[in-house]
Motif scaffolding. Structure first.
Motif, PDB file in Angstrom:
ATOM      1  N   ASP A  32      -0.854  16.705  20.488  1.00 18.91           N
ATOM      2  CA  ASP A  32      -0.912  17.556  19.315  1.00 18.91           C
ATOM      3  C   ASP A  32       0.367  17.444  18.267  1.00 18.91           C
ATOM      4  O   ASP A  32       0.576  18.271  17.433  1.00 18.91           O
ATOM      5  N   PHE A  40      -2.834  26.302  26.515  1.00 19.13           N
ATOM      6  CA  PHE A  40      -3.964  25.892  26.376  1.00 19.13           C
ATOM      7  C   PHE A  40      -4.361  24.757  27.325  1.00 19.13           C
ATOM      8  O   PHE A  40      -5.349  24.656  27.922  1.00 19.13           O
ATOM      9  N   VAL A  41      -3.648  23.802  27.361  1.00 18.29           N
ATOM     10  CA  VAL A  41      -3.919  22.536  28.339  1.00 18.29           C
ATOM     11  C   VAL A  41      -3.924  23.048  29.662  1.00 18.29           C
ATOM     12  O   VAL A  41      -4.910  22.376  30.419  1.00 18.29           O
ATOM     13  N   PRO A  56     -11.101  19.755  29.909  1.00 22.27           N
ATOM     14  CA  PRO A  56     -10.601  18.478  29.397  1.00 22.27           C
ATOM     15  C   PRO A  56     -11.722  18.292  28.195  1.00 22.27           C
ATOM     16  O   PRO A  56     -11.133  17.808  26.900  1.00 22.27           O
ATOM     17  N   SER A  68       0.154  25.226  22.743  1.00 22.46           N
ATOM     18  CA  SER A  68      -0.707  24.072  23.370  1.00 22.46           C
ATOM     19  C   SER A  68      -0.741  23.768  24.771  1.00 22.46           C
ATOM     20  O   SER A  68      -1.380  23.483  25.407  1.00 22.46           O
ATOM     21  N   GLU A  87     -13.177  20.728  26.190  1.00 20.82           N
ATOM     22  CA  GLU A  87     -12.658  21.531  25.460  1.00 20.82           C
ATOM     23  C   GLU A  87     -11.299  21.261  24.518  1.00 20.82           C
ATOM     24  O   GLU A  87     -11.086  21.425  23.386  1.00 20.82           O
ATOM     25  N   GLN A  88     -10.412  20.602  25.406  1.00 16.18           N
ATOM     26  CA  GLN A  88      -9.270  20.310  24.988  1.00 16.18           C
ATOM     27  C   GLN A  88      -9.493  19.011  23.837  1.00 16.18           C
ATOM     28  O   GLN A  88      -8.944  19.238  22.844  1.00 16.18           O
ATOM     29  N   ALA A  92      -7.734  25.143  29.800  1.00 14.01           N
ATOM     30  CA  ALA A  92      -8.812  24.536  29.120  1.00 14.01           C
ATOM     31  C   ALA A  92      -9.463  23.530  29.906  1.00 14.01           C
ATOM     32  O   ALA A  92      -8.779  22.623  30.328  1.00 14.01           O
ATOM     33  N   ILE A 109      -8.507  19.056  19.637  1.00 10.07           N
ATOM     34  CA  ILE A 109      -7.447  17.973  19.534  1.00 10.07           C
ATOM     35  C   ILE A 109      -8.336  17.319  18.216  1.00 10.07           C
ATOM     36  O   ILE A 109      -7.498  17.100  17.222  1.00 10.07           O
ATOM     37  N   ILE A 157      -8.805  31.004  22.491  1.00 12.26           N
ATOM     38  CA  ILE A 157      -7.743  29.873  22.367  1.00 12.26           C
ATOM     39  C   ILE A 157      -6.814  30.170  21.211  1.00 12.26           C
ATOM     40  O   ILE A 157      -7.032  30.296  20.140  1.00 12.26           O
TER      41      ILE A 157
END
Length: 521
Positions: free
Chosen positions: A387, A350-351, A356, A347, A358-359, A354, A363, A429
């Protein structure tokens, strides 16, 4: 045209007796109906389109079905047993009198009858019948309130009871909405023949608080209003839509603590006035209806709040907050629970890359997955934290085999997460799920501050589950020693050795669960 008194059925095999009794009743303002024997009387009373009878004058000695048998059938029929029956007979044998009273007769009069005594007995029986009708109407409304099915069933019961109490062809119930009265319920007597007649005010869904309608006039005055004939009332202006209109109308306000809640209206196709007794019955009933509507609204509001609350809290916690026993548990208590902690692997990377939006999409999908599984496995959600998701079992509702159910939940989560993770991987991802589980004692209850409370668990068991989750590899479920001891014969688990976990002074034994065995599946 309805008589100002009541509707009385005379049952006698003698035409002379039926005629004499009918004339005596009519002279006192009652409406008389006749039947030549018990069978014909029961047919008339049970006919769906027959007149609504208020009382019965019953002879004893009749062919086909005598008075005793007729009385027994009346009292055995749930829809007829409340009708007052006055026996009028030339048989003055004491045993016959006693038998009739024991079966359920309201009174016993000898023939030839005394007109004054007949009048007194009939009027007393009608009064008792109407009060009984009112009590039953209130009971029906209260049952609708207690049923907690919302406001509409209560309004339907009220409007039907009001029509019956005042002998109207139709009735409506309007509730206050701003400066208007809006139609919410309606009742029509389908047994009344009124060709071409339609309830006048039922066709209008709203009325202003003014004198143009009986509903508006009653609401404006906060008082009972009766229009004896709409054709002779200069202020009345509700259109008849080209059809014959209801001629006589009654409006009764529904007041609670002197505040207008709504208006009950009733109407008749013919211009026959509602009697003072009928008006008083509906007026008294409206006072009870006001309380019922207020209570039904409160119950509906609580149900709506509970439903909304369950969208933000775990369902068990939402039920706890709105229950009488919940305050004790919310204040704080000790319980043995199984704690599950879920965390996404990858995560952080990813954060960092990516967008916001998409995040948030990822989630939400992850939370939706776990949110579906939690109630399926009788778990209680403690919190979502990005997460990280914490769930515990066996509180506030006791759960049998809570260690096994927690493991089942974790394995189901991994199974359903896998295809979702694969679809994300195709978009670049890379995420995986790590889960830690342990059981033990914790202190649970309300945590937070005034205006923002959560229901949480505190104790080493929650920390241990979180640390096991941190140590779990992608797609792995790690359980602690206590959970393993409870379910080792039911799961396929492999010892991973003793782990050095942050916050724990000594290494902790852990096991990786690969699946369930035998009946545990």
């Amino acid at each position: 045209m309805s008589a100002p008194g009541g509707r009385v059925l005379v049952v006698d095999d003698s035409l002379v007796n039926r005629t004499v009794l009918s004339r005596a009743l009519t002279a006192e303002g009652h409406e008389a109906f006749t039947a030549e024997n018990g069978l014909r009387a029961l047919e008339l009373l049970r006919a769906g389109d027959g007149p609504a009878i208020d009382a019965i004058l019953l002879d004893l000695e009749m062919p086909e079905l005598d008075g005793f048998a007729t009385l027994e059938q009346l009292k055995a029929d749930a829809s007829l047993r409340d009708l007052p029956v006055i026996v009028v007979s030339s048989n003055e044998d004491l045993d016959s009198v006693v038998r009739c009273i024991e079966i359920g007769a309201a009174d016993y009069l000898p023939k030839p009858f005394n007109a004054a005594l007949l009048r007194a007995r009939v009027n007393a029986s009608l009064t008792e019948k109407r009060l009984g009708d009112q009590r039953r109407a209130v009971a029906d409304v209260l049952r609708a309130v207690a049923g907690s099915q919302g406001l509409q069933p209560v309004l339907d019961e009220i409007v039907t009871a009001a029509r019956r109490l005042c002998r109207g062809d139709h009735s409506q119930l309007y509730l206050v909405a701003g400066s208007m009265l809006r139609l919410h319920a309606e009742s029509v007597d389908d047994g009344v023949e009124r060709p071409g007649v339609e309830p006048t005010e039922a066709r209008t869904d709203a009325h202003a608080l003014d004198r143009t309608s009986v509903a508006g006039r009653s609401g404006l005055a906060r008082a009972v209003v009766q229009i004896r004939d709409v054709l002779e009332d200069a202020d009345y202006s509700v259109p008849a839509s080209g059809r014959a209109r209801s001629r006589a109308l009654l409006g009764v306000p529904i007041l609670h603590d002197e505040v207008l809640v709504g208006v009950i209206t009733a109407g008749r196709a013919d211009p026959s006035p509602f009697t003072e007794e009928q008006v008083e019955l509906v007026k008294t009933f409206a006072d009870q209806a006001a309380i019922a509507i207020t209570n039904a609204r409160l119950i509906s509001a609580v149900e709506r709040q509970r439903t909304e609350l369950s969208r933000f809290l775990s369902p068990q916690i939402a039920a706890l907050v709105s229950s009488d026993d919940g305050e004790v548990l919310l204040a704080g208590h000790r319980a043995h629970i199984t704690c599950v902690f879920c965390d996404l692997r990858g995560s952080t990377a990813f954060v960092e890359t990516a967008a916001p939006e998409e995040q948030l999409e990822v989630i939400r999908a992850y939370h939706r997955l776990l949110g579906t599984l939690i109630p399926e496995h009788e778990g209680t959600l403690e919190h979502f934290a990005g997460d990280g998701v914490m769930v515990f079992f066996n509180d506030p509702v006791p759960v049998a085999d809570h260690e096994l159910k927690a493991v089942r939940f974790a394995l189901a989560a991994q199974e359903r997460f896998a295809p979702m993770a694969e679809s994300w991987r195709k978009r670049g991802i890379v995420l995986a799920l790590g889960i830690g589980i342990e059981s033990g004692y914790a202190t649970l209850g309300r945590i937070g501050f005034e205006g923002r409370y959560d229901y949480g668990a505190l104790g080493p068991v929650t920390n241990l589950a979180a640390r096991l989750s941190d140590s779990a590899a992608s797609g792995q479920v790690l359980i602690g020693q206590r959970v393993h001891a409870e379910i080792e014969t039911l799961v396929d688990a492999e010892a991973v050795g003793e782990l050095g976990l942050k916050g724990f002074g000594r290494p902790v034994a852990a096991y990786a669960v690969h699946g369930l065995r035998g009946s545990a599946t």
